[in-house]
Scaffold this active site. Sequence first.
Site, PDB file in Angstrom:
ATOM      1  N   LYS A 119       0.830  -1.210   0.000  1.00  0.00           N
ATOM      2  CA  LYS A 119       0.000   0.000   0.000  1.00  0.00           C
ATOM      3  C   LYS A 119       0.869   1.267   0.000  1.00  0.00           C
ATOM      4  O   LYS A 119       0.633   2.205  -0.759  1.00  0.00           O
ATOM      5  CB  LYS A 119      -0.905  -0.018   1.236  1.00  0.00           C
ATOM      6  CG  LYS A 119      -1.599   1.276   1.532  1.00  0.00           C
ATOM      7  CD  LYS A 119      -2.684   1.563   0.523  1.00  0.00           C
ATOM      8  CE  LYS A 119      -3.351   2.891   0.815  1.00  0.00           C
ATOM      9  NZ  LYS A 119      -4.479   3.129  -0.061  1.00  0.00           N
ATOM     10  N   CYS A 123      -4.312  10.672   1.243  1.00  0.00           N
ATOM     11  CA  CYS A 123      -3.572   9.426   0.965  1.00  0.00           C
ATOM     12  C   CYS A 123      -2.161   9.727   0.492  1.00  0.00           C
ATOM     13  O   CYS A 123      -1.191   9.493   1.199  1.00  0.00           O
ATOM     14  CB  CYS A 123      -4.295   8.622  -0.104  1.00  0.00           C
ATOM     15  SG  CYS A 123      -6.049   8.452   0.220  1.00  0.00           S
TER      16      CYS A 123
HETATM   17  N1  SAJ Z   1      -2.254  14.680  -9.104  1.00  0.00           N
HETATM   18  C1  SAJ Z   1      -1.400  15.444  -9.907  1.00  0.00           C
HETATM   19  N2  SAJ Z   1      -1.019  14.952 -11.114  1.00  0.00           N
HETATM   20  C2  SAJ Z   1      -1.458  13.747 -11.568  1.00  0.00           C
HETATM   21  C3  SAJ Z   1      -2.312  12.957 -10.755  1.00  0.00           C
HETATM   22  C4  SAJ Z   1      -2.698  13.456  -9.524  1.00  0.00           C
HETATM   23  O1  SAJ Z   1      -0.975  16.538  -9.537  1.00  0.00           O
HETATM   24  O2  SAJ Z   1      -1.077  13.389 -12.689  1.00  0.00           O
HETATM   25  C5  SAJ Z   1      -2.665  15.186  -7.782  1.00  0.00           C
HETATM   26  C6  SAJ Z   1      -4.186  15.326  -7.617  1.00  0.00           C
HETATM   27  O3  SAJ Z   1      -4.666  16.542  -8.115  1.00  0.00           O
HETATM   28  C7  SAJ Z   1      -4.330  15.219  -6.115  1.00  0.00           C
HETATM   29  C8  SAJ Z   1      -3.239  14.216  -5.727  1.00  0.00           C
HETATM   30  O4  SAJ Z   1      -2.320  14.223  -6.816  1.00  0.00           O
HETATM   31  O5  SAJ Z   1      -4.052  16.445  -5.473  1.00  0.00           O
HETATM   32  C9  SAJ Z   1      -3.728  12.812  -5.475  1.00  0.00           C
HETATM   33  O6  SAJ Z   1      -4.743  12.448  -6.396  1.00  0.00           O
HETATM   34  P1  SAJ Z   1      -4.895  10.990  -7.048  1.00  0.00           P
HETATM   35  O7  SAJ Z   1      -6.088  11.022  -7.914  1.00  0.00           O
HETATM   36  O8  SAJ Z   1      -3.598  10.597  -7.654  1.00  0.00           O
HETATM   37  O9  SAJ Z   1      -5.073   9.997  -5.833  1.00  0.00           O
HETATM   38  P2  SAJ Z   1      -6.012   9.947  -4.512  1.00  0.00           P
HETATM   39  O10 SAJ Z   1      -5.232  10.491  -3.368  1.00  0.00           O
HETATM   40  O11 SAJ Z   1      -7.356  10.490  -4.759  1.00  0.00           O
HETATM   41  O12 SAJ Z   1      -6.134   8.345  -4.345  1.00  0.00           O
HETATM   42  C10 SAJ Z   1      -4.938   7.588  -4.192  1.00  0.00           C
HETATM   43  C11 SAJ Z   1      -4.970   6.415  -5.175  1.00  0.00           C
HETATM   44  N3  SAJ Z   1      -3.640   5.826  -5.269  1.00  0.00           N
HETATM   45  C12 SAJ Z   1      -3.033   5.605  -6.452  1.00  0.00           C
HETATM   46  O13 SAJ Z   1      -3.509   5.903  -7.509  1.00  0.00           O
HETATM   47  C13 SAJ Z   1      -1.692   4.935  -6.400  1.00  0.00           C
HETATM   48  C14 SAJ Z   1      -5.998   5.402  -4.733  1.00  0.00           C
HETATM   49  O14 SAJ Z   1      -5.936   4.236  -5.528  1.00  0.00           O
HETATM   50  C15 SAJ Z   1      -5.764   5.025  -3.262  1.00  0.00           C
HETATM   51  O15 SAJ Z   1      -6.752   4.137  -2.800  1.00  0.00           O
HETATM   52  C16 SAJ Z   1      -5.865   6.276  -2.434  1.00  0.00           C
HETATM   53  O16 SAJ Z   1      -4.822   7.153  -2.866  1.00  0.00           O
HETATM   54  C17 SAJ Z   1      -5.713   5.909  -0.978  1.00  0.00           C
HETATM   55  O17 SAJ Z   1      -6.724   5.870  -0.270  1.00  0.00           O
HETATM   56  O18 SAJ Z   1      -4.601   5.605  -0.555  1.00  0.00           O
END
Ligand code: SAJ
Length: 429
Positions: free
Chosen positions: A207, A261
């Site tokens: 994780k 997360c």
């Molecule tokens: N972000 C960027 N650039 C990107 C992708 C995301 O700047 O290309 C930013 C988003 O705007 C946000 C942050 O990153 O601020 C996180 O967003 P996210 O959509 O990547 O992830 P979370 O936090 O909503 O969910 C994550 C997921 N983990 C992964 O994709 C590896 C999800 O599968 C997990 O279950 C979740 O964390 C968790 O609960 O741990």
Amino acid sequence: MDFQTLCVLGLGYIGLPTASTFATHGLRVIGVDVDRHVVDVLRNGEVHIHEPGLRTLVQAAIHSGNLVVSEVPEAADAFVIAVPTPLSEGADKQADLSYVIAASESIVPYIQPGNLVVLESTSPPRTTLDVVAPILERSGLQAGSDFHLAYTPERVLPGQILRELIENARVIGGIDRASAEAGRDLYAIFVRGEILLTDATTAEMVKLMENTYRDINIAVANEFARVADRLGVDIWEAIELANRHPRIDILRPGPGVGGHCISIDPWFLVQTAPDLTPITQQARQTNDDQPAYVVNLVNQTLDGLSGRRIAALGLAYKSDVDDLRESPAIEVARLLASEGAKVRTYEPFDPGAVVPGAEPAASLEMALQDVEAVILLVDHQTFRELDPQQVKGMMSGHVAIDTHGVWDRAAWDSAGFELHVLGVGGENA
Ligand code: SAJ
């Protein structure tokens, strides 16, 4: 193993969908939350979390009689612990395990021989073995020989929780093989993705690796954007071209990384081995510095911030969610205001949200009224689709700043805007 009854501890983003899904798949589920307000809201047929489809699912689970909400646990065949593990207060960035400890303690009087206990809360490696097992053994029963104990990480993406809960592959780590298999029997009730068995510490590590890997990849995208800004290269075009390589998938730069997360979990890995995790630590630092980088971009664009009237669009931590936790957009708005700008914020998913020093607007029109500049902080669908002509008519100035690279440059230019895009040249060099 055959399961009839389940007790889920913690009815938040993970516990509530999980409890409801088990209930709609025929288990008798007791959902426990120590927050009286949460219990009251759910008993009144409402839902305290905004997630597409969740309200309908919870109501179906409660109406079927299979989901009962309570402030205290009850005896059951299995227990799932899905409580928060935030960062502790203070500068040391350690996991606060107090909720995991309290939830574990709360089930000690109810554990019976043959039960299964599963921890789902994101935790530093060895938490299941070193923290949860000893607490549960206060019952007089031995983990492994008398009851099963496992760790399984949730991997659902906020905004798509209900679908991913069922479809994603699920890693289940037992403190022994029988525990992992008992975990598999439980989750196989609704999981349609692959179920992969391992040991508890590996599952905890998996994780943290997933979210750290994503954090590091976003950090490098942000670093590339900074270099592009200095060189006058368009990062969005460069990423698109690089991603035509069959083994490259560069993520998107933006105003920073938020949520409960990805901006937190890497620290649990760092806490376990600070001397072995320099890349993880640097990525956290880079992403945490990104809001200040954006504020500097705005400062240079507007030639100073003091007294400048700015509309900030979006406060959520990412697009199309109402979750404001650890949001880089809030940090940008707060920093702009602290530098003397007159900031009006507009968050369509939570119009009342207040950022220190800024003024919340109840509508887009009110946010834009009389401002010199508009800055896109969250790429919500409604903001992506904004008509620049209309926006222009609502504000007095003509500066637009896009921190997500989503606005159609030709359209904004032809509407008379001076559009600045993060990672596109010069201003921040
Ligand atoms: N972000 C960027 N650039 C990107 C992708 C995301 O700047 O290309 C930013 C988003 O705007 C946000 C942050 O990153 O601020 C996180 O967003 P996210 O959509 O990547 O992830 P979370 O936090 O909503 O969910 C994550 C997921 N983990 C992964 O994709 C590896 C999800 O599968 C997990 O279950 C979740 O964390 C968790 O609960 O741990």
